[in-house]
Design a protein around this motif. Sequence first.
Motif, PDB file in Angstrom:
ATOM      1  N   GLN A 112       3.811   1.731  -1.085  1.00  0.00           N
ATOM      2  CA  GLN A 112       4.400   1.680  -2.375  1.00  0.00           C
ATOM      3  C   GLN A 112       3.585   2.478  -3.244  1.00  0.00           C
ATOM      4  OE1 GLN A 112       7.743   1.557  -3.479  1.00  0.00           O
ATOM      5  NE2 GLN A 112       7.928   1.248  -1.185  1.00  0.00           N
ATOM      6  N   LEU A 113       2.114   1.946  -3.519  1.00  0.00           N
ATOM      7  CA  LEU A 113       1.417   2.613  -4.255  1.00  0.00           C
ATOM      8  C   LEU A 113       0.995   4.106  -4.035  1.00  0.00           C
ATOM      9  CD1 LEU A 113      -0.979  -0.293  -4.159  1.00  0.00           C
ATOM     10  CD2 LEU A 113      -0.232   0.508  -6.297  1.00  0.00           C
ATOM     11  N   GLN A 114       0.917   4.541  -2.773  1.00  0.00           N
ATOM     12  CA  GLN A 114       0.958   5.841  -2.294  1.00  0.00           C
ATOM     13  C   GLN A 114       1.791   6.750  -2.861  1.00  0.00           C
ATOM     14  OE1 GLN A 114       0.455   4.742   1.827  1.00  0.00           O
ATOM     15  NE2 GLN A 114      -1.769   5.058   1.995  1.00  0.00           N
ATOM     16  N   SER A 119      -5.496   3.417  -2.559  1.00  0.00           N
ATOM     17  CA  SER A 119      -4.609   2.452  -2.339  1.00  0.00           C
ATOM     18  C   SER A 119      -5.221   1.239  -1.737  1.00  0.00           C
ATOM     19  CB  SER A 119      -3.277   2.865  -1.678  1.00  0.00           C
ATOM     20  OG  SER A 119      -3.588   3.469  -0.355  1.00  0.00           O
ATOM     21  N   GLN A 173       0.680  -1.368  -0.154  1.00  0.00           N
ATOM     22  CA  GLN A 173      -0.056  -0.141   0.064  1.00  0.00           C
ATOM     23  C   GLN A 173       1.043   1.161   0.133  1.00  0.00           C
ATOM     24  OE1 GLN A 173      -2.152   0.928   3.727  1.00  0.00           O
ATOM     25  NE2 GLN A 173      -3.843   2.069   2.569  1.00  0.00           N
ATOM     26  N   LEU A 202      -6.441  -1.327  -4.388  1.00  0.00           N
ATOM     27  CA  LEU A 202      -5.549  -1.860  -5.317  1.00  0.00           C
ATOM     28  C   LEU A 202      -4.377  -3.052  -4.693  1.00  0.00           C
ATOM     29  CD1 LEU A 202      -4.268   1.653  -6.570  1.00  0.00           C
ATOM     30  CD2 LEU A 202      -6.428   0.276  -7.248  1.00  0.00           C
ATOM     31  N   GLN A 238       3.976   5.880  -5.417  1.00  0.00           N
ATOM     32  CA  GLN A 238       3.769   6.061  -7.035  1.00  0.00           C
ATOM     33  C   GLN A 238       2.707   7.270  -7.232  1.00  0.00           C
ATOM     34  OE1 GLN A 238       2.785   2.281  -8.952  1.00  0.00           O
ATOM     35  NE2 GLN A 238       4.100   1.142  -7.319  1.00  0.00           N
ATOM     36  N   TRP A 239       1.734   7.203  -6.526  1.00  0.00           N
ATOM     37  CA  TRP A 239       0.757   8.283  -6.828  1.00  0.00           C
ATOM     38  C   TRP A 239       1.425   9.624  -6.472  1.00  0.00           C
ATOM     39  CZ3 TRP A 239      -4.018   9.647  -8.741  1.00  0.00           C
ATOM     40  CH2 TRP A 239      -4.526  10.824  -8.326  1.00  0.00           C
ATOM     41  N   GLN A 268      -2.695   3.842 -14.704  1.00  0.00           N
ATOM     42  CA  GLN A 268      -2.278   2.666 -13.629  1.00  0.00           C
ATOM     43  C   GLN A 268      -3.809   2.669 -12.934  1.00  0.00           C
ATOM     44  OE1 GLN A 268       1.335   2.243 -11.580  1.00  0.00           O
ATOM     45  NE2 GLN A 268       2.069   3.914 -12.655  1.00  0.00           N
ATOM     46  N   PHE A 322      -0.063   7.971 -12.787  1.00  0.00           N
ATOM     47  CA  PHE A 322      -0.792   6.925 -12.060  1.00  0.00           C
ATOM     48  C   PHE A 322      -2.445   7.003 -12.585  1.00  0.00           C
ATOM     49  CE2 PHE A 322      -2.571   4.491  -8.665  1.00  0.00           C
ATOM     50  CZ  PHE A 322      -1.489   3.601  -8.318  1.00  0.00           C
ATOM     51  N   LYS A 356      -5.727  -1.510 -12.335  1.00  0.00           N
ATOM     52  CA  LYS A 356      -5.213  -1.987 -10.849  1.00  0.00           C
ATOM     53  C   LYS A 356      -6.655  -2.281 -10.244  1.00  0.00           C
ATOM     54  CE  LYS A 356      -0.578  -0.122 -10.193  1.00  0.00           C
ATOM     55  NZ  LYS A 356      -0.015  -1.414 -10.287  1.00  0.00           N
TER      56      LYS A 356
END
Length: 465
Positions: free
Chosen positions: A82-84, A322, A80, A325, A86-87, A98, A94, A102
């Motif tokens: 890592q997704l945050q 997140s 989670q 996802l 990335q955003w 993405q 994103f 996702k």
Amino acid sequence: MASSLHSNHTQICPNPTALNGGSASDGKSQISKKPRLYADPPPLFTPSDIISEFSHHDPAVARINNGSFGCCPSLVLSAQNQLQLQWLRQPDNFYFNQLQPKIIQSRTIIKDIINADHVDEVSIVDNATTAAAIVLQQIAWGFAEGKFCRGDAAVMLHYAYGAVKKSVEAYVTRAGGYVIEVPLPFPVSSVDEIVKEFRQALRRGKENGRKVRLAVIDHVTSMPTVVIPVKELVTICREEGVDQVFVDAAHGIGCVDVDMKQIGADFYASNLHKWFFCPPSVAFLYCKKSTNNSDLHHPVVSHEYGNGLAIESSWIGTRDYSSYLVVPKVLEFINRFEGGIEGIKKRNHEYVVEMGQMLVKAWGTHLGCPPEMCSSMVMVGLPACLGISSDHDALELRSFLRDKFGVEVPIYYRPPKDGEEGGVVTGYARISYQVYNKVEDYYKFRDAINQLVDNAFTCASLPIS
């Protein structure tokens, strides 16, 4: 019995062949039917792995209340995060490239797990309460637009979750609907008691020419907790001509069997952060494709309005998606247990019943329902001498157990029935079991109550807050 529970963890399979087609287990037959991320299963968790995955839990607290807020392992929290990032690093990329793929991936996994026909039947929302609002909003519009007659009925269980009862009041009662609550006994001794009361409620809903437009059925009631025979009740609804059936299964996925084809409801909602290891908060709403869903809309209207509920729900303005996802990473975590989600669910049920029986034996009380009507939670009668005589007493005792003994467990007050004499059990604890729990958590609770009893404690002695 309690000695069969290991001190550190009880969900470990000592034989990795169980996930590689080796020795049979209850969960084995389900494994091939559930989605997996690997051609070869990853190694099973060891006891130390589990301790590490939940090392962020407060070690001073016996956390036997997974049913309220769930849990999330470090493996998933890291994904989670890592997704945050990335955003935050490049939100435009994103958003455009993405986010939607996702979300579709998560919806597809859920669709496979719950045995839905099509991914379009699955929407991801932030909470089962939001899912309930989506369904009830449609009913309210039916009254407002003259599709339903004033006084047509909605039926729900008396033990429906408090937020859902408030939603029914806000959407159905206010729109002109007549709401009937199904009284349920507690303690409950058999499924037949629930079925009988439900049939009678539907008949009341059809009196004076009314129609029952919606039945709201819990899969697992919250407080007190009991597994409801949803398949049987849905069948009864079909026989009695109920327009639509909504199953509120906040405690569904990861806790009880969830199969859309077998259950047969029009709508089914379940949180993913309670028993499915997602971070808070995320849920799914299943909407049967054969049901007229054109009037189903997310209550937060944004740019995707009119493109179907699943698409509307996937973008309701800028916010942190997140938790929607990480479902693939959750599946990776689950598949590192013997039997996957089926194995976890089976063992959680067995262990919570075992712990419940240990506690009622120690206190000379009883469970709130037969073991076969329990999920991963069970109601445990508390000693009558504690003097629990109101909802306020139950809440204050819960706080006292947390602050003085480091035990986190919800307490339920059951008013005495007419004719019941003194000494009757009026307080019940709802204990949960999840993979991170250990036998010492329940011993700590047992010993705390025993100490209170030995000290002649009563709720009347608690300070007034």
